[in-house]
Scaffold this active site. Structure first.
Site, PDB file in Angstrom:
ATOM      1  N   GLU A   1       0.847  -1.200   0.000  1.00  0.00           N
ATOM      2  CA  GLU A   1       0.000   0.000   0.000  1.00  0.00           C
ATOM      3  C   GLU A   1       0.877   1.242   0.000  1.00  0.00           C
ATOM      4  O   GLU A   1       2.010   1.179   0.449  1.00  0.00           O
ATOM      5  CB  GLU A   1      -0.800   0.066   1.323  1.00  0.00           C
ATOM      6  CG  GLU A   1      -1.921  -0.898   1.433  1.00  0.00           C
ATOM      7  CD  GLU A   1      -2.518  -0.906   2.848  1.00  0.00           C
ATOM      8  OE1 GLU A   1      -3.423  -1.682   3.082  1.00  0.00           O
ATOM      9  OE2 GLU A   1      -2.034  -0.134   3.724  1.00  0.00           O
TER      10      GLU A   1
ATOM     11  N   LYS B   1       2.470   4.462   1.461  1.00  0.00           N
ATOM     12  CA  LYS B   1       2.681   4.932   2.830  1.00  0.00           C
ATOM     13  C   LYS B   1       2.385   6.431   2.827  1.00  0.00           C
ATOM     14  O   LYS B   1       3.163   7.232   2.303  1.00  0.00           O
ATOM     15  CB  LYS B   1       4.123   4.669   3.273  1.00  0.00           C
ATOM     16  CG  LYS B   1       4.364   5.012   4.726  1.00  0.00           C
ATOM     17  CD  LYS B   1       5.725   4.538   5.173  1.00  0.00           C
ATOM     18  CE  LYS B   1       5.909   4.719   6.665  1.00  0.00           C
ATOM     19  NZ  LYS B   1       5.686   6.083   7.134  1.00  0.00           N
TER      20      LYS B   1
ATOM     21  N   ASP C   1       2.031  10.105   3.914  1.00  0.00           N
ATOM     22  CA  ASP C   1       2.811  10.932   4.824  1.00  0.00           C
ATOM     23  C   ASP C   1       1.881  11.903   5.539  1.00  0.00           C
ATOM     24  O   ASP C   1       1.717  13.052   5.121  1.00  0.00           O
ATOM     25  CB  ASP C   1       3.873  11.686   4.010  1.00  0.00           C
ATOM     26  CG  ASP C   1       4.994  12.165   4.907  1.00  0.00           C
ATOM     27  OD1 ASP C   1       5.015  11.769   6.098  1.00  0.00           O
ATOM     28  OD2 ASP C   1       5.836  12.938   4.429  1.00  0.00           O
TER      29      ASP C   1
ATOM     30  N   TYR D   1      -6.382   2.267   6.677  1.00  0.00           N
ATOM     31  CA  TYR D   1      -5.618   1.117   6.185  1.00  0.00           C
ATOM     32  C   TYR D   1      -5.479   0.002   7.216  1.00  0.00           C
ATOM     33  O   TYR D   1      -4.748  -0.957   6.991  1.00  0.00           O
ATOM     34  CB  TYR D   1      -4.222   1.552   5.730  1.00  0.00           C
ATOM     35  CG  TYR D   1      -3.523   2.450   6.737  1.00  0.00           C
ATOM     36  CD1 TYR D   1      -3.166   1.980   7.983  1.00  0.00           C
ATOM     37  CD2 TYR D   1      -3.243   3.775   6.417  1.00  0.00           C
ATOM     38  CE1 TYR D   1      -2.549   2.799   8.892  1.00  0.00           C
ATOM     39  CE2 TYR D   1      -2.621   4.601   7.325  1.00  0.00           C
ATOM     40  CZ  TYR D   1      -2.278   4.116   8.562  1.00  0.00           C
ATOM     41  OH  TYR D   1      -1.677   4.934   9.460  1.00  0.00           O
TER      42      TYR D   1
ATOM     43  N   LYS E   1      10.883   2.803   2.641  1.00  0.00           N
ATOM     44  CA  LYS E   1      10.878   4.268   2.495  1.00  0.00           C
ATOM     45  C   LYS E   1      11.717   4.687   1.298  1.00  0.00           C
ATOM     46  O   LYS E   1      12.764   4.123   1.026  1.00  0.00           O
ATOM     47  CB  LYS E   1      11.453   4.913   3.756  1.00  0.00           C
ATOM     48  CG  LYS E   1      10.643   4.595   4.995  1.00  0.00           C
ATOM     49  CD  LYS E   1       9.833   5.757   5.473  1.00  0.00           C
ATOM     50  CE  LYS E   1      10.690   6.767   6.199  1.00  0.00           C
ATOM     51  NZ  LYS E   1       9.893   7.797   6.838  1.00  0.00           N
TER      52      LYS E   1
ATOM     53  N   CYS F   1      23.662  27.376 -31.310  1.00  0.00           N
ATOM     54  CA  CYS F   1      24.354  26.816 -30.153  1.00  0.00           C
ATOM     55  C   CYS F   1      24.734  27.942 -29.188  1.00  0.00           C
ATOM     56  O   CYS F   1      25.364  28.918 -29.602  1.00  0.00           O
ATOM     57  CB  CYS F   1      25.613  26.067 -30.599  1.00  0.00           C
ATOM     58  SG  CYS F   1      26.653  25.566 -29.211  1.00  0.00           S
TER      59      CYS F   1
ATOM     60  N   CYS G   1      28.895  28.110 -29.333  1.00  0.00           N
ATOM     61  CA  CYS G   1      29.673  28.512 -30.507  1.00  0.00           C
ATOM     62  C   CYS G   1      28.851  29.306 -31.532  1.00  0.00           C
ATOM     63  O   CYS G   1      29.401  29.842 -32.488  1.00  0.00           O
ATOM     64  CB  CYS G   1      30.306  27.298 -31.179  1.00  0.00           C
ATOM     65  SG  CYS G   1      29.086  26.205 -31.941  1.00  0.00           S
TER      66      CYS G   1
ATOM     67  N   CYS H   1      24.255  20.531 -31.520  1.00  0.00           N
ATOM     68  CA  CYS H   1      25.198  21.399 -32.193  1.00  0.00           C
ATOM     69  C   CYS H   1      26.150  20.422 -32.887  1.00  0.00           C
ATOM     70  O   CYS H   1      26.776  19.598 -32.238  1.00  0.00           O
ATOM     71  CB  CYS H   1      25.952  22.242 -31.171  1.00  0.00           C
ATOM     72  SG  CYS H   1      27.432  22.981 -31.851  1.00  0.00           S
TER      73      CYS H   1
ATOM     74  N   CYS I   1      33.114  23.012 -31.547  1.00  0.00           N
ATOM     75  CA  CYS I   1      32.410  23.808 -30.526  1.00  0.00           C
ATOM     76  C   CYS I   1      33.122  23.604 -29.186  1.00  0.00           C
ATOM     77  O   CYS I   1      33.295  22.469 -28.736  1.00  0.00           O
ATOM     78  CB  CYS I   1      30.960  23.347 -30.427  1.00  0.00           C
ATOM     79  SG  CYS I   1      30.061  24.115 -29.077  1.00  0.00           S
TER      80      CYS I   1
HETATM   81  S1  IVH Z   1       0.103   0.223   8.784  1.00  0.00           S
HETATM   82  C1  IVH Z   1       1.387  -1.252  13.224  1.00  0.00           C
HETATM   83  N1  IVH Z   1      -0.257   1.358   6.493  1.00  0.00           N
HETATM   84  O1  IVH Z   1       3.289   4.995   8.832  1.00  0.00           O
HETATM   85  C2  IVH Z   1       1.391  -0.047  12.371  1.00  0.00           C
HETATM   86  N2  IVH Z   1       0.765   2.627   8.188  1.00  0.00           N
HETATM   87  O2  IVH Z   1       5.925   4.599  10.035  1.00  0.00           O
HETATM   88  C3  IVH Z   1       0.483  -0.247  11.228  1.00  0.00           C
HETATM   89  N3  IVH Z   1       1.311   4.913   7.539  1.00  0.00           N
HETATM   90  O3  IVH Z   1       2.302   4.839  12.196  1.00  0.00           O
HETATM   91  C4  IVH Z   1       0.604   0.843  10.302  1.00  0.00           C
HETATM   92  N4  IVH Z   1       0.514   4.785   5.487  1.00  0.00           N
HETATM   93  O4  IVH Z   1       1.031   6.417  10.599  1.00  0.00           O
HETATM   94  C5  IVH Z   1       0.217   1.509   7.725  1.00  0.00           C
HETATM   95  N5  IVH Z   1      -0.699   2.217   4.397  1.00  0.00           N
HETATM   96  C6  IVH Z   1      -0.229   2.371   5.622  1.00  0.00           C
HETATM   97  C7  IVH Z   1       0.333   3.579   6.076  1.00  0.00           C
HETATM   98  C8  IVH Z   1       0.835   3.664   7.360  1.00  0.00           C
HETATM   99  C9  IVH Z   1       1.095   5.571   6.400  1.00  0.00           C
HETATM  100  C10 IVH Z   1       1.980   5.480   8.711  1.00  0.00           C
HETATM  101  C11 IVH Z   1       1.308   5.187  10.022  1.00  0.00           C
HETATM  102  C12 IVH Z   1       2.340   4.503  10.857  1.00  0.00           C
HETATM  103  C13 IVH Z   1       3.599   4.985  10.204  1.00  0.00           C
HETATM  104  C14 IVH Z   1       4.744   4.059  10.495  1.00  0.00           C
END
Ligand code: IVH
Length: 699
Positions: free
Chosen positions: A144, A146, A148, A257, A345, A439, A442, A457, A462
């Site tokens: 999935e 992640k 932010d 999630y 990451k 160019c 030149c 060029c 040149c």
């Molecule tokens: S699962 C047991 N799924 O990332 C923890 N976390 O660095 C289960 N986060 O604290 C987390 N997207 O805040 C999960 N698709 C995703 C996520 C996700 C972002 C965050 C979440 C977690 C942090 C960990």
């Protein structure tokens, strides 16, 4: 107005039809809320929605005994779809009074975090640990995005949202229910066909959209307030506001999630759980992958990375989870994180900055590259003020304009690149880029060859091309000329001492010593370095010539097949194409190179200068023990550099390829092997460690 008619209509009636109408309106509004905020597929106009909403609001005012906290009117803040009139009405539940501070909530199941991985080998360690912990078991992965943002948990009891809180320290968090209720994609009441479970705690991430972030920062800046550093800080700051009426104005959203405590419901797999959460009206990741192997995980992560900018929110990697929840208990957790999930990451970071200008650079082969001149910005530990724009087509495709706010990205060692434009930051003053027709170095006209995106060029004299060419010629991997650095190349060209690489071999001590910052001894060192380069292997000279698409490896292949420059100069494209790995384009490039009088003259001058143009003894293609066998190298070896290992294989007639296939004879795995090892295992290809490899080549 619809609701005034409604009032007249209901006046004097018994409570039953009123209650029925309220129930119906709520269901209808919730359905449209879901279509609008979660599914992103509105079915009615804002105006029609407002009608329903106002009718309900009015009935609840008339009949306060029927007002319930989970009514859609109790979503704090904006009372209708985004974009419709701002009507801050529904604040009864909070009394509209800012809180002094947040109550604390204890998480019945701790909110854990994730272990981070940054490389394929760390990811592999995660996988291998699972293989050890689940011997012989079949399991799959879910990948999935992640997100932010800020981790939150929502507790629904019998389908009603009772508490929403932050992660806090994992055990105790802030009760931010009122703030979370302002987020339109968080249902106050679960929807769907099936009866809601007694307890459903769901976990997810609150984020601020990128666009929302830009807007909010603009407003803040105009108001003289400090802008937020990034969307995550903006989301976190918003959720901490004590007045939820203000939170309601922040462009926040959520993605669910995961789950916490459950009662009256269970899920076998993560995918099943996501599907169920979706039917309850919760917003789950729009994109996730089910993967049956680590290879599939890698592919998913790569795909995720390429599509990361298509999400309206920032992501900082992917999360890999075991799909089968039935294994979770067995897998358990470390102090901070479960063993069934890991984060991958991205190294690369992104920054936003202003594109001040686009300049054009001329490369060694004459190709013109547009370069972004940026307002300096901090990115992945360094300050970036330039980034490549690759070519004019790319500038056009990405609609990058001078004056734009652009997103800059850097992955590892790669030069930073512009990955997109913050179009919402445009003010109309931005200017379109046009490739110059002369160019910039030149002044000669620029050409575009048929079928190529590049502008060039073609003037071999040149200075820009010449400097690049000399740098390449003198580089470590080519003629390896000690003492000939970039600055000196510039000086030699600018002083008209060198007009092509062969002039290096005619340099005289006095003219070099006369250059600025040049002492007599360093002049001598340079001349010694140049003289020593005459003895380099033939392939190095071939590589140094800079024939298009002839890299070091191709040059080595050529040396294996030709005893020296003369037979090579006579080779026809057909003959060249007989060589393994030689495509028709490279064959043609090589042939064409030797057809021009200019290049023939250059070769002659090299010959005259005494530069080695003959195959080094032992470089001929051998047939040996490993003839016909393909090897793949991955990871670092202790006793061999990559080059040495490849040479050892080739010396025995073997070949080295970049990727593992069924044809691969063996994969030599050193420290920190990459995905190739995984692939080998999947395909059942022989894997050997360094000791086994040494044994094989020394046998
Ligand atoms: S699962 C047991 N799924 O990332 C923890 N976390 O660095 C289960 N986060 O604290 C987390 N997207 O805040 C999960 N698709 C995703 C996520 C996700 C972002 C965050 C979440 C977690 C942090 C960990």
């Amino acid at each position: 107005m619809a609701f005034t008619h409604a009032l007249r209509y209901y006046a004097g009636m018994s409570d039953k039809p009123v209650q029925d109408r309220i129930r119906k309106l709520r269901a209808e509004i919730e359905r449209h809320n879901h279509l609008y905020y979660v599914a992103n597929q509105p079915q009615i106009s804002d105006r029609d929605y407002d009608r329903l909403y106002h009718e309900l609001e009015d009935l609840e005012k008339q009949y306060p005994q029927f007002l319930t906290p989970d009514s859609p009117t109790q979503h704090v803040g904006a009372t209708q779809h985004m974009g419709a009139t701002q009507h801050v009405g529904a604040t009864q539940r909070m009394g509209g009074v800012p809180l002094a501070e947040f109550e604390q909530v204890r998480h019945r199941l701790p909110m854990m975090s994730l272990d981070n991985t940054y490389s394929q080998s760390e990811l592999m360690n995660f996988h291998e640990r699972l293989l050890r912990l689940l011997p012989g078991q079949v399991f799959t992965y879910i990948v999935e995005p992640k997100i932010d943002g800020v981790a939150i948990t929502l507790r629904y009891e019998h389908g009603r949202l009772v508490t929403g809180s932050t992660r806090g320290d994992g055990t105790m968090g802030d009760n931010i229910t009122a703030n979370l209720q302002t987020i339109r994609s968080i249902p106050l009441k679960l929807c769907g066909e099936r009866p809601p479970p007694a307890v459903l705690e769901v976990r997810g991430e609150v984020y601020m959209t990128r666009d929302g972030f830009v807007t909010i920062n603009r407003v803040r800046e105009e108001a003289g307030e400090e802008p937020f550093a990034n969307p995550r800080n903006a989301a976190a700051g918003s959720l901490k506001l004590l007045d939820s009426r203000q939170v309601a104005r922040r462009p926040l959203d959520v993605i669910i999630y995961g789950i916490g405590e459950l009662e009256g419901i269970a899920f076998d797999t993560h995918a099943q759980m996501l599907a169920a959460l979706k039917t309850f009206g919760l917003k789950i990741p729009a994109k996730f992958w089910t993967c049956r192997s680590m290879d599939a995980v890698r592919v998913a992560l790569e795909e995720l990375k390429t599509m990361q900018h298509t999400f309206p929110f920032e992501i900082d990697g992917g999360v890999i989870k075991v799909n089968e929840r039935t294994f979770y208990e067995k897998l358990g957790a470390t102090a901070k994180s479960p063993r069934w999930a890991v984060a991958f990451k991205y190294e690369s970071e992104r920054a936003e900055t202003r594109l001040k200008a686009i300049t054009v650079q001329v490369g060694r082969t004459g190709v013109l590259t547009p370069v972004a001149e940026l307002e300096p910005v901090a990115l992945a530990g360094s300050t970036i003020n330039r980034a490549t724009l690759h070519n004019a087509d790319e500038v056009k495709r990405k609609d990058i304009r001078v004056g734009d706010q652009v997103y800059v990205e850097k992955a590892g060692e790669v030069i930073p690149a512009i990955v997109g434009v913050n179009t919402s930051a445009r003010n109309g003053q931005e200017r379109l880029f046009r490739m110059p027709n002369k160019c910039p170095v030149c002044g000669e006209p620029i050409t575009q060859r048929e079928g190529e995106v590049a502008y060039r060029c073609e003037n071999l004299q040149c200075p820009a091309q010449l400097k690049r060419w000399l740098r390449h010629f003198a580089a470590r991997g080519a003629m390896d000329i000690d003492g000939l650095g970039d600055a000196l190349v510039d000086q030699l060209v600018d002083a008209n001492l060198v007009a092509d690489p062969t002039d290096l071999y005619r340099l005289r001590h006095e003219s070099v010593a006369a250059l600025e910052h040049m002492a007599a001894t360093s002049a001598q060192n340079l001349l010694d370095g140049i003289a020593a380069s005459k003895q380099r292997d033939f392939w190095r000279v071939l590589f140094a010539l800079g024939i298009r698409q002839v890299g070091a490896k191709m040059a080595q292949t050529l040396e294996q097949h030709y005893t020296g420059i003369e037979p090579l100069m006579q080779a026809t494209p057909d003959e060249l194409q007989q060589i393994r790995d030689m495509g028709p384009v490279v064959a043609k490039n090589i042939y064409n190179y030797f057809q021009t009088a200019q290049n023939r003259g250059l070769i002659q001058r090299l010959q005259k200068a005494g530069v080695n143009l003959k195959r080094t003894a032992g470089a001929a293609l051998k047939s040996g023990r490993l003839t016909g066998k393909f090897f793949v190298l991955t990871g670092a070896l202790e006793n061999f550099s990559r080059d040495q290992a490849e040479q050892a294989i080739r010396a025995l007639g073997g070949e080295v390829s970049a990727s593992v296939s069924k044809k691969t004879f063996g994969v030599v795995a050193g420290a920190e092997p990459g995905s190739k090892l995984d692939k080998a295992r999947t395909l059942g290809v022989r894997v050997m460690n360094e000791a086994e490899f040494e044994k094989l080549i020394r046998a």
